[in-house]
Motif scaffolding. Structure first.
Motif, PDB file in Angstrom:
ATOM      1  N   LYS A 244      12.552  -1.077   5.213  1.00  0.00           N
ATOM      2  CA  LYS A 244      11.339  -0.564   5.859  1.00  0.00           C
ATOM      3  C   LYS A 244      10.149  -1.478   5.605  1.00  0.00           C
ATOM      4  O   LYS A 244       9.304  -1.681   6.488  1.00  0.00           O
ATOM      5  CB  LYS A 244      11.051   0.857   5.374  1.00  0.00           C
ATOM      6  CG  LYS A 244      12.012   1.887   5.963  1.00  0.00           C
ATOM      7  CD  LYS A 244      11.664   3.311   5.575  1.00  0.00           C
ATOM      8  CE  LYS A 244      12.624   4.299   6.209  1.00  0.00           C
ATOM      9  NZ  LYS A 244      12.320   5.710   5.850  1.00  0.00           N
TER      10      LYS A 244
ATOM     11  N   ILE B 142       8.089  -3.501   8.510  1.00  0.00           N
ATOM     12  CA  ILE B 142       6.630  -3.468   8.642  1.00  0.00           C
ATOM     13  C   ILE B 142       6.034  -4.876   8.580  1.00  0.00           C
ATOM     14  O   ILE B 142       5.175  -5.242   9.400  1.00  0.00           O
ATOM     15  CB  ILE B 142       6.012  -2.592   7.533  1.00  0.00           C
ATOM     16  CG1 ILE B 142       6.427  -1.131   7.727  1.00  0.00           C
ATOM     17  CG2 ILE B 142       4.490  -2.708   7.544  1.00  0.00           C
ATOM     18  CD1 ILE B 142       6.037  -0.230   6.570  1.00  0.00           C
TER      19      ILE B 142
ATOM     20  N   THR C 273      12.515   5.648  13.772  1.00  0.00           N
ATOM     21  CA  THR C 273      11.782   4.427  13.425  1.00  0.00           C
ATOM     22  C   THR C 273      12.197   3.259  14.296  1.00  0.00           C
ATOM     23  O   THR C 273      11.373   2.400  14.634  1.00  0.00           O
ATOM     24  CB  THR C 273      12.021   4.072  11.940  1.00  0.00           C
ATOM     25  OG1 THR C 273      11.790   5.239  11.140  1.00  0.00           O
ATOM     26  CG2 THR C 273      11.094   2.955  11.495  1.00  0.00           C
TER      27      THR C 273
END
Length: 238
Positions: free
Chosen positions: A146, A150, A183
């Protein structure tokens, strides 16, 4: 997650205890693949150094990995049924090709030896430590992937997942199932799955070369390429 993984291992162990001995080497290798296809492949590679019969060992290794492909349904299904339906054709094609490849190796005639009749034993299934290690690995993978998503976007997510796949794909699959449709998109999760699966299979080929006979490693690598290409066919249609 710990309960899910442990339950799959117990399921594989129980079936192996019921039918493994009666049905011989191939089925025992298949059941061992439910516990750890990587460990089973490495064990078979090590045995290839002392065996004149290589083909049935390669067939057993492919069969062990086929078991790990079946495990995908058990891992992803409870977490993300929608994504499982999306990737199911790819997994089924890979299972079919793996089965045909394994059968081809088992059908090849070769000299029988006493070593070839021994079966792999599945042990330490009920240990809680592997499941706890898996949960810890899953947490680390979730955080790292994650962060990479990002900071570096989709390319960073794929690269971090691929690196993690050297240690196995179960934790990454759970992570993908958790993120797919939320996501990240289903298709991107599918592409990532293809990448980590290919990397994991190729890493097993490397382990086989380092620990086993070169003939085993080469034949297993050829089988791996067939499995990788089979898994990617469905990408054309999505």
């Amino acid at each position: 997650v710990v309960v899910l993984i442990t339950g799959i291992d117990v399921f594989g162990y129980v079936l192996g205890r019921i039918v493994g001995t009666k049905n011989g080497f191939a089925l025992t290798s298949f059941m061992a693949g439910f516990v750890s296809s990587t460990s089973t492949t490495q064990s078979l590679a090590q045995r290839s150094k002392k065996s004149k019969s290589i083909n049935h060992l390669v067939g057993a290794a492919v069969l062990a990995n086929l078991a790990s492909f079946l495990q995908i349904f058990l891992l992803v299904g409870p977490l993300n049924p929608g994504w499982l339906i999306y990737i199911a054709p790819s997994v089924l094609i890979m299972i079919l090709v793996s089965g045909l490849v394994s059968m081809a190796f088992f059908r090849k005639k070769e000299p029988k030896t006493e070593d070839d009749t021994e079966e792999n034993k599945v042990t330490n299934i009920f240990s809680l430590m592997p499941a706890l290690k898996f949960a810890g690995l899953l947490i680390v993978i979730k955080i790292v992937t994650k962060i990479c998503l990002i900071l570096f976007g989709q390319s960073g997510f794929i690269i971090s997942s691929v690196i993690a796949s050297f240690a196995g794909i179960d934790a990454i699959l759970v992570n993908l199932a958790d993120m797919a449709g939320h996501t990240i998109t289903f298709k991107f999760a599918f592409i990532t799955f293809l990448a980590i699966n290919a990397t994991n299979l190729l890493s097993k080929s490397v382990y086989s070369y380092l620990q086993g006979d070169a003939r085993f490693a080469i034949r297993f690598l050829a089988s791996v390429f067939a499995m990788i290409l089979a898994s990617a066919v469905w990408l054309i249609f999505v």
